[in-house]
Design an enzyme around this catalytic site. Structure first.
Site, PDB file in Angstrom:
ATOM      1  N   ASN A 107      -1.884  14.314   6.399  1.00 46.82           N
ATOM      2  CA  ASN A 107      -1.360  12.880   7.134  1.00 46.82           C
ATOM      3  C   ASN A 107      -0.370  13.955   8.144  1.00 46.82           C
ATOM      4  O   ASN A 107      -0.469  13.385   8.951  1.00 46.82           O
ATOM      5  CB  ASN A 107      -1.722  11.724   6.812  1.00 46.82           C
ATOM      6  CG  ASN A 107      -2.720  11.687   6.191  1.00 46.82           C
ATOM      7  OD1 ASN A 107      -3.573  10.774   7.012  1.00 46.82           O
ATOM      8  ND2 ASN A 107      -3.038  11.603   5.183  1.00 46.82           N
ATOM      9  N   TYR A 157       8.027  14.874   1.734  1.00 47.37           N
ATOM     10  CA  TYR A 157       7.928  13.942   2.447  1.00 47.37           C
ATOM     11  C   TYR A 157       8.717  14.703   3.815  1.00 47.37           C
ATOM     12  O   TYR A 157       8.803  15.432   5.651  1.00 47.37           O
ATOM     13  CB  TYR A 157       7.956  12.546   3.122  1.00 47.37           C
ATOM     14  CG  TYR A 157       8.430  12.333   4.060  1.00 47.37           C
ATOM     15  CD1 TYR A 157       7.641  11.670   5.534  1.00 47.37           C
ATOM     16  CD2 TYR A 157      10.013  11.348   4.439  1.00 47.37           C
ATOM     17  CE1 TYR A 157       7.887  11.237   6.331  1.00 47.37           C
ATOM     18  CE2 TYR A 157      10.550  11.369   5.339  1.00 47.37           C
ATOM     19  CZ  TYR A 157       9.035  10.885   6.698  1.00 47.37           C
ATOM     20  OH  TYR A 157       9.716  10.470   7.846  1.00 47.37           O
TER      21      TYR A 157
HETATM   22  N1  UFG Z   1      16.045   1.142  -2.374  1.00 45.27           N
HETATM   23  C1  UFG Z   1      16.557   0.585  -3.469  1.00 45.27           C
HETATM   24  N2  UFG Z   1      15.650  -0.721  -3.885  1.00 45.27           N
HETATM   25  C2  UFG Z   1      14.367  -0.706  -3.537  1.00 45.27           C
HETATM   26  C3  UFG Z   1      14.395   0.368  -2.361  1.00 45.27           C
HETATM   27  C4  UFG Z   1      15.419   1.121  -1.376  1.00 45.27           C
HETATM   28  O1  UFG Z   1      17.430   0.664  -3.803  1.00 45.27           O
HETATM   29  O2  UFG Z   1      13.249  -1.407  -3.642  1.00 45.27           O
HETATM   30  C5  UFG Z   1      17.720   1.911  -2.064  1.00 45.27           C
HETATM   31  C6  UFG Z   1      16.922   3.483  -1.892  1.00 45.27           C
HETATM   32  O3  UFG Z   1      16.826   3.669  -3.152  1.00 45.27           O
HETATM   33  C7  UFG Z   1      17.234   4.140  -1.032  1.00 45.27           C
HETATM   34  C8  UFG Z   1      18.107   3.025  -0.322  1.00 45.27           C
HETATM   35  O4  UFG Z   1      17.066   1.759  -0.841  1.00 45.27           O
HETATM   36  O5  UFG Z   1      19.043   4.625  -1.737  1.00 45.27           O
HETATM   37  C9  UFG Z   1      16.988   2.668   1.600  1.00 45.27           C
HETATM   38  O6  UFG Z   1      15.115   2.981   1.165  1.00 45.27           O
HETATM   39  P1  UFG Z   1      14.110   3.347   2.295  1.00 45.27           P
HETATM   40  O7  UFG Z   1      13.496   3.338   0.804  1.00 45.27           O
HETATM   41  O8  UFG Z   1      14.618   2.034   2.861  1.00 45.27           O
HETATM   42  O9  UFG Z   1      14.378   4.854   2.761  1.00 45.27           O
HETATM   43  P2  UFG Z   1      15.059   5.725   2.580  1.00 45.27           P
HETATM   44  O10 UFG Z   1      16.264   6.295   2.961  1.00 45.27           O
HETATM   45  O11 UFG Z   1      14.497   6.407   1.018  1.00 45.27           O
HETATM   46  O12 UFG Z   1      13.574   6.938   3.507  1.00 45.27           O
HETATM   47  C10 UFG Z   1      14.161   6.595   4.911  1.00 45.27           C
HETATM   48  C11 UFG Z   1      12.900   6.573   5.535  1.00 45.27           C
HETATM   49  C12 UFG Z   1      12.260   7.862   5.753  1.00 45.27           C
HETATM   50  C13 UFG Z   1      13.718   8.911   6.277  1.00 45.27           C
HETATM   51  C14 UFG Z   1      15.041   8.170   5.577  1.00 45.27           C
HETATM   52  C15 UFG Z   1      15.780   9.077   5.921  1.00 45.27           C
HETATM   53  O13 UFG Z   1      11.872   5.864   5.186  1.00 45.27           O
HETATM   54  O14 UFG Z   1      11.505   8.454   6.361  1.00 45.27           O
HETATM   55  O15 UFG Z   1      15.637   7.457   5.121  1.00 45.27           O
HETATM   56  O16 UFG Z   1      17.132   8.688   5.876  1.00 45.27           O
HETATM   57  F1  UFG Z   1      14.066   9.479   5.958  1.00 45.27           F
END
Ligand code: UFG
Length: 345
Positions: A107, A157
């Site tokens: 995808n 990703y």
């Molecule tokens: N988190 C929690 N609990 C949850 C969800 C998230 O503690 O229920 C934490 C994650 O571990 C992370 C932070 O919150 O530390 C942010 O998590 P997100 O899932 O909101 O976002 P990510 O940082 O994983 O990813 C996002 C986008 C990606 C991108 C990334 C770049 O989804 O596409 O930001 O920083 F690559």
């Protein structure tokens, strides 16, 4: 101007289209949106169609198709012969990518290959790509991250996005495609219009999850508190989706002026926020306590990702104007209420 927008029914794609249609370039433009609605929503397309009509967009088309449909994509690209392509479509969850790397490759990488092969033999020379902060090497501890810092994604990703960046760099060199790559940091918030917002099924992102209702038996889960950060939880750079949208509008002007080349821009705020800081800010914004538990780390999560967006400021004249935490949380919360009403219908 003729635009082909992949993933235009998704979170960032819909916000871009809303901004573009309202911008000077929007008037008289012709827009084709392709989205398989696996992550996007026909409700956003309905709203955009009405907005496009009101704002004098010459044509607005939507195809519910997958970019994996090579024959269809090749024909569409040939028929439309777009001036500029905005490629938002893709799978976006870091955690899911670790569990389903093949799904992510198909995808995110295969689709881009199909799209680029289709474009090579058209007049289109402008391409804007949605990449991510997840392409950077997580062990590199110098923050904020600049575009030239070492790359080395820690999850499929991020690897996918980097592969597509590389393909685009080749296309820029080999056949003169003008490319702008945007490395988004953490997209957040919702349009102040209240018409668009974050809507993922299932939702995995921090802010919408924080804004859901919790109680003592069902608590919010913080993924890990043993990172070497100021409070042990991960640090991210949250950028309002309206700010991401405005960078894309600026990319159109930039590509028009420079015509060819390959440029990468970070889109973030230079400000890191820990998970616990966001939890506290969300609790204040919505006026209720958010009970939480700390659970194990989520696989693939880097400890810190904060952007230096100096390059975008210098070259595109872009700066975040809507990314103050409270504004992010208030617009997200307002949208969550709209979304709850949509889902009840
Ligand atoms: N988190 C929690 N609990 C949850 C969800 C998230 O503690 O229920 C934490 C994650 O571990 C992370 C932070 O919150 O530390 C942010 O998590 P997100 O899932 O909101 O976002 P990510 O940082 O994983 O990813 C996002 C986008 C990606 C991108 C990334 C770049 O989804 O596409 O930001 O920083 F690559």
């Amino acid at each position: 101007m003729k635009l082909l927008v992949t993933g235009g029914a998704g979170y960032i794609g819909s916000h871009f289209l809303e901004s573009f249609i309202d911008s000077e370039s929007g008037h008289d433009s012709k827009i084709w949106v392709i989205d398989d609605l696996s992550g996007g929503h026909s409700e956003f397309i309905d709203v955009l169609r009405i907005q496009a009509k009101k704002r004098g967009v010459a044509e607005f088309h939507f195809d519910k198709r997958s970019l994996l449909e090579e024959e269809f994509v090749t024909r569409l690209v040939k028929d439309v012969n777009p001036d500029v392509v905005f490629h938002f479509a893709g799978k976006i969850s870091v955690g899911e990518s670790v569990k389903k790397p093949d799904l992510y490759f198909n995808n995110n990488v295969k689709t881009a290959k199909i799209l680029l092969s289709a474009l090579e033999h058209t007049q289109c020379r402008q391409f804007v790509f949605s990449s991510t902060a997840a392409v950077y090497q997580p062990s590199f501890d110098q923050q904020p991250l600049r575009e030239e810092f070492p790359l080395g994604p820690s999850n499929p990703y991020g690897e996918n996005k980097l592969q597509v960046e590389n393909m685009l760099e080749h296309a820029a060199k080999q056949w003169g495609l003008g490319v702008v790559v945007f490395r988004y940091f953490n997209a957040a918030g919702a349009s102040p219009s209240g018409r668009f917002g974050e809507w993922h099924e299932p939702e995995t992102h921090l802010i919408p999850l924080l804004l859901a209702k919790y109680d003592e038996t069902d608590k919010f889960k913080v993924f890990g508190s043993d990172y070497s950060t100021r409070d042990g939880t991960c640090v991210r750079d949250y950028i309002h989706v309206s700010d991401l949208a405005s960078a894309h509008v600026k990319a159109v002007q930039y590509l028009k002026a420079c015509k060819s080349g390959f440029e990468i821009f970070n889109l973030g705020t230079n400000r890191g926020v820990t998970v616990l800081e966001m939890l506290n800010a969300a609790s204040v914004a919505v006026g209720r306590k958010i009970p939480f538990d700390v659970v194990a780390r989520r696989e693939g999560d880097p400890a810190v990702l904060v952007a230096s967006a100096e390059k975008a400021q210098k070259i595109l004249g872009w700066e975040p104007k809507h990314s103050e935490l409270n504004h992010i949380l208030m617009t997200a919360d307002r949208w969550m209420k709209t979304l709850a009403a949509i889902q009840k219908r």
